[in-house]
Scaffold this motif. Structure first.
Motif, PDB file in Angstrom:
ATOM      1  N   ARG A 199      16.786   4.912  34.373  1.00 16.29           N
ATOM      2  CA  ARG A 199      17.590   6.091  34.024  1.00 16.29           C
ATOM      3  C   ARG A 199      16.794   6.948  33.057  1.00 16.29           C
ATOM      4  NH1 ARG A 199      23.521   5.458  34.154  1.00 16.29           N
ATOM      5  NH2 ARG A 199      23.961   3.571  35.355  1.00 16.29           N
TER       6      ARG A 199
ATOM      7  N   ARG B 107      16.840  -1.150  33.448  1.00 17.30           N
ATOM      8  CA  ARG B 107      17.699  -2.336  33.568  1.00 17.30           C
ATOM      9  C   ARG B 107      17.197  -3.168  34.738  1.00 17.30           C
ATOM     10  NH1 ARG B 107      22.372  -4.200  36.253  1.00 17.30           N
ATOM     11  NH2 ARG B 107      23.720  -5.427  34.904  1.00 17.30           N
TER      12      ARG B 107
ATOM     13  N   VAL C 264      17.728  -5.327  29.620  1.00 22.37           N
ATOM     14  CA  VAL C 264      17.615  -3.877  29.497  1.00 22.37           C
ATOM     15  C   VAL C 264      16.501  -3.555  28.517  1.00 22.37           C
ATOM     16  CG1 VAL C 264      18.784  -1.756  28.778  1.00 22.37           C
ATOM     17  CG2 VAL C 264      20.067  -3.532  29.997  1.00 22.37           C
ATOM     18  N   VAL C 265      15.671  -2.595  28.898  1.00 23.91           N
ATOM     19  CA  VAL C 265      14.625  -2.097  28.013  1.00 23.91           C
ATOM     20  C   VAL C 265      14.992  -0.653  27.683  1.00 23.91           C
ATOM     21  CG1 VAL C 265      12.175  -1.566  27.765  1.00 23.91           C
ATOM     22  CG2 VAL C 265      12.890  -3.579  29.092  1.00 23.91           C
ATOM     23  N   ALA C 266      15.251  -0.382  26.397  1.00 23.11           N
ATOM     24  CA  ALA C 266      15.590   0.967  25.961  1.00 23.11           C
ATOM     25  C   ALA C 266      14.336   1.649  25.434  1.00 23.11           C
ATOM     26  CB  ALA C 266      16.665   0.922  24.889  1.00 23.11           C
ATOM     27  N   LEU C 267      14.031   2.806  25.995  1.00 22.76           N
ATOM     28  CA  LEU C 267      12.862   3.586  25.594  1.00 22.76           C
ATOM     29  C   LEU C 267      13.335   4.960  25.141  1.00 22.76           C
ATOM     30  CD1 LEU C 267      10.866   2.830  28.859  1.00 22.76           C
ATOM     31  CD2 LEU C 267      10.481   1.751  26.632  1.00 22.76           C
TER      32      LEU C 267
ATOM     33  N   THR D 131       6.908   7.170  28.618  1.00 20.89           N
ATOM     34  CA  THR D 131       7.688   6.033  29.113  1.00 20.89           C
ATOM     35  C   THR D 131       7.032   5.336  30.305  1.00 20.89           C
ATOM     36  OG1 THR D 131       8.999   7.474  30.540  1.00 20.89           O
ATOM     37  CG2 THR D 131       9.882   7.016  28.337  1.00 20.89           C
TER      38      THR D 131
ATOM     39  N   THR E 160      15.920   4.377  30.094  1.00 21.08           N
ATOM     40  CA  THR E 160      16.427   3.018  30.018  1.00 21.08           C
ATOM     41  C   THR E 160      16.084   2.318  31.324  1.00 21.08           C
ATOM     42  OG1 THR E 160      18.268   3.735  28.637  1.00 21.08           O
ATOM     43  CG2 THR E 160      18.486   1.591  29.691  1.00 21.08           C
TER      44      THR E 160
END
Length: 127
Positions: free
Chosen positions: A28, A15, A6-9, A35, A13
């Motif tokens: 998402r 996945r 998972v990459v949270a920005l 982003t 997000t």
């Protein structure tokens, strides 16, 4: 390791997971100028893993700008060059409208559900 990460920005997000050799990239939130480059990087990096196919799930994406459209077009170009079946799942107006206005929806298979996007890449895998 199954390759899921998972990459949270800020505002989004991403996945990434594997389903029977097909990479699934779920986005998402919002894909905008802040982003978009990270989403593009995640998408293009999937081709280094030599997937049998790539499906991008935008059904939980609330906003898509030119940065997101360009990321999808770059992924579609890479998929075409490498012979990787590619499809996008998108069902909301905030995503479908920019894809239709730009004509990007004609550059790759666009389906309303993830299941239908997987079905769109399967014939290429079995045929």
């Amino acid at each position: 390791m199954d390759g899921t990460f998972v990459v949270a920005l800020p505002g989004a997000t991403v996945r990434v997971s594997d389903r029977a050799g097909t990479r699934l990239v779920e986005v998402r939130g919002e894909v905008d100028p802040s982003t978009g480059p990270a989403v593009r990087a995640v998408l293009t990096a999937q081709f280094d893993r030599l997937p049998a196919a790539l499906v991008v799930d935008l059904t939980k994406t609330r906003f898509l700008t030119a940065a997101g459209v360009n990321a999808l077009l770059e992924a579609a170009r890479l998929a075409d060059r490498r012979g990787v079946p590619f499809a996008v799942a998108a069902d909301g107006r905030p995503v479908l409208r920019p894809l239709r206005i730009t004509g990007a929806d004609r550059a790759f298979a666009t389906r309303p559900t993830v299941h239908q996007a997987f079905s769109a890449v399967r014939p290429a895998l079995t045929g």
